[in-house]
Design a protein around this motif. Structure first.
Motif, short mmCIF file in Angstrom:
data_model
loop_
_atom_site.label_atom_id
_atom_site.label_comp_id
_atom_site.label_asym_id
_atom_site.label_seq_id
_atom_site.Cartn_x
_atom_site.Cartn_y
_atom_site.Cartn_z
N THR A 104 0.86 -1.19 0.00
CA THR A 104 0.00 0.00 0.00
C THR A 104 0.89 1.23 0.00
O THR A 104 1.74 1.39 0.88
N VAL A 105 0.69 2.08 -0.99
CA VAL A 105 1.51 3.29 -1.15
C VAL A 105 0.66 4.51 -0.81
O VAL A 105 -0.45 4.67 -1.33
N LEU A 106 1.19 5.35 0.07
CA LEU A 106 0.55 6.62 0.37
C LEU A 106 1.18 7.69 -0.51
O LEU A 106 2.37 8.01 -0.37
N ASP A 107 0.42 8.21 -1.46
CA ASP A 107 0.92 9.26 -2.34
C ASP A 107 0.90 10.58 -1.57
O ASP A 107 -0.12 11.26 -1.48
N ASP A 108 2.07 10.96 -1.03
CA ASP A 108 2.13 12.14 -0.17
C ASP A 108 2.09 13.44 -0.96
O ASP A 108 2.05 14.51 -0.37
N THR A 109 2.11 13.36 -2.29
CA THR A 109 1.93 14.56 -3.09
C THR A 109 0.45 14.86 -3.32
O THR A 109 0.12 15.89 -3.93
N ALA A 110 -0.42 13.96 -2.88
CA ALA A 110 -1.88 14.13 -3.04
C ALA A 110 -2.27 14.28 -4.50
O ALA A 110 -3.06 15.15 -4.88
N GLU B 162 -4.55 7.91 -2.02
CA GLU B 162 -4.33 9.33 -2.29
C GLU B 162 -5.12 10.17 -1.28
O GLU B 162 -6.35 10.19 -1.31
N PRO B 163 -4.45 10.88 -0.38
CA PRO B 163 -5.17 11.72 0.58
C PRO B 163 -5.69 12.98 -0.09
O PRO B 163 -5.28 13.33 -1.19
N PRO B 164 -6.59 13.69 0.57
CA PRO B 164 -7.13 14.91 -0.05
C PRO B 164 -6.09 16.02 -0.18
O PRO B 164 -6.22 16.89 -1.04
N VAL C 18 -0.55 6.92 8.93
CA VAL C 18 -1.76 6.59 9.69
C VAL C 18 -2.98 6.59 8.78
O VAL C 18 -3.86 5.72 8.87
N TYR C 19 -3.04 7.55 7.87
CA TYR C 19 -4.15 7.61 6.91
C TYR C 19 -4.20 6.35 6.07
O TYR C 19 -5.28 5.76 5.85
N ALA C 20 -3.06 5.91 5.56
CA ALA C 20 -3.01 4.70 4.74
C ALA C 20 -3.35 3.46 5.55
O ALA C 20 -4.06 2.56 5.06
N LEU C 21 -2.87 3.37 6.77
CA LEU C 21 -3.17 2.22 7.62
C LEU C 21 -4.66 2.11 7.89
O LEU C 21 -5.25 1.03 7.83
#
Length: 378
Positions: free
Chosen positions: A100-106, A125-127, A137-140
């Motif tokens: 699982t990859v969290l795209d920190d560039t949104a 992809e966070p907002p 934490v968001y990805a988890l």
């Protein structure tokens, strides 16, 4: 209607076929193959899509969670080396391996789209950009509802400084503990030979200040492993909104440290400047606010008692003897009184901030996210 003579117990049939696992795919349904897999039948291999593999000690899926900030190429190397390390480690034999990859560039990094084409990779992809700590934490919380309690979560950085070869060692440390026992295994950083010179000079000073303020040592980062069942509980802690790595240390959960040397970056250089590192250092202190307030209380009491003792001595000399009071004694008493009041003021501020932040954070705990299957974080 099915005549009674044709009824049979599927589990019994699978157990009978277990010694002949290699022919199972031809004689039973895929669900039966999965059941045989849980009976330790070697009928599946770890493939590109994260499908099941044989489990020797127990059956579990391995989920790797990593934040990526314009580091797609290093992540692809990380993924390949983790797959190779897990496949060559008999002590870690998961029934599935996914990333699982969290795209920190949104969504601002166009190269991240190439990861969506991989069968064993999910991109979250966070907002907006949350930073690597809150982003983890968001990805988890995003992936957790799809996992079973016995599945294993591993969090680490994607730049290569958390070595892929150490993933099996960290997971093996977790597998030594019963799946029903809450446990966190954290990679303990033993060496930073590839860090810049300025960082190697400043980091020991930060570790000393951190130890003095909190009573705990900074010896770890984001590299950690724990069961999904444990994650459902600990991710409710309000301090995860501040700093992921240091919150793992303040939880009332047993922690095991596995020594791991910090590796070099796969490519490029860190995008965190010294101002961002300073901000990160301050965030690392925030989950320890209770310990800091407690130490501030002891500091205030120590200075206050010392000031009272000095005042008693001065008064005893002044009125009990004919000796003159030196000028430095009066100034020392005044300084002690000022320091005592400053310590008391800091204590009151820390205590107020801590109590209010905890009260606000835990206000809606019962109605909040619980990480159960089918639920999503708010």
């Amino acid at each position: 209607y099915e005549p009674p003579m044709f009824k049979f117990d599927l589990r019994v049939e699978i157990e009978q076929f277990a010694p002949h696992a290699e022919i199972l795919p031809q004689v039973v349904a895929p669900s039966a193959v999965h059941s045989a897999n849980r009976l330790r039948c070697p009928v599946a291999e770890l493939d590109e899509g994260g499908t099941e593999a044989p489990g020797e000690a127990e059956s579990f899926r391995l989920q790797i969670v990593s934040p990526v900030y314009r580091d797609v190429e290093p992540f692809l190397r990380l993924r390949a080396e983790i797959r190779e390390a897990v496949a060559s480690s008999p002590e870690v034999n998961p029934a599935g391996l996914r990333f699982t990859v969290l795209d920190d560039t949104a969504g601002q990094d166009p190269e991240i789209e190439s990861l969506r084409e991989l069968d064993d990779v999910e991109v979250v992809e966070p907002p907006f950009s949350l930073g690597h700590q809150r982003g983890l934490v968001y990805a988890l919380r995003h992936v957790l509802p799809r996992l079973q309690d016995e599945d294993v979560l591993v969090t680490l950085d994607s730049d290569g400084e958390d070595k892929p070869a150490d993933v099996p060692r960290v997971v093996a440390g977790l597998l030594e503990v019963s799946r029903d026992t809450p446990q966190i295994v954290i990679a303990k950083r033993t060496k930073r030979s590839h860090a810049p010179l300025a960082f190697r000079i400043l980091y020991p000073a930060f570790k000393g200040c951190f130890k003095l303020a909190t009573g705990s040592a900074v010896e770890s980062g984001n590299f950690a492993a724990y069961r999904a069942g444990t994650a459902r509980r600990i991710l409710l802690h309000p301090s995860f909104a501040l700093c992921y790595s240091s919150t793992l240390l303040v939880l009332k959960v047993p922690v095991t440290f596995v020594p791991c040397e910090r590796g070099p970056r796969f490519s490029g250089s860190s995008r965190m400047g010294y101002s961002q590192l300073f901000t990160h250092a301050m965030r690392m202190l925030m989950p320890f606010s209770e310990a800091i307030a407690r130490r501030a209380l002891w500091l205030f009491l120590s200075i206050f008692l010392l000031a009272v003792g000095l005042a008693v001595v001065i008064l005893a000399v002044r009125y009990g003897t004919s000796q003159a009071i030196p000028g430095w004694a009066t100034y020392s008493l005044a300084a002690m009184g000022i320091l005592s009041m400053v310590s008391l003021g800091n204590l009151c501020i820390l205590f107020t901030l801590y109590s209010q932040s905890v009260a606000v954070s835990l206000r809606d705990l019962e109605a909040g996210w619980a990480g159960q299957p089918g639920q999503r974080p708010e």
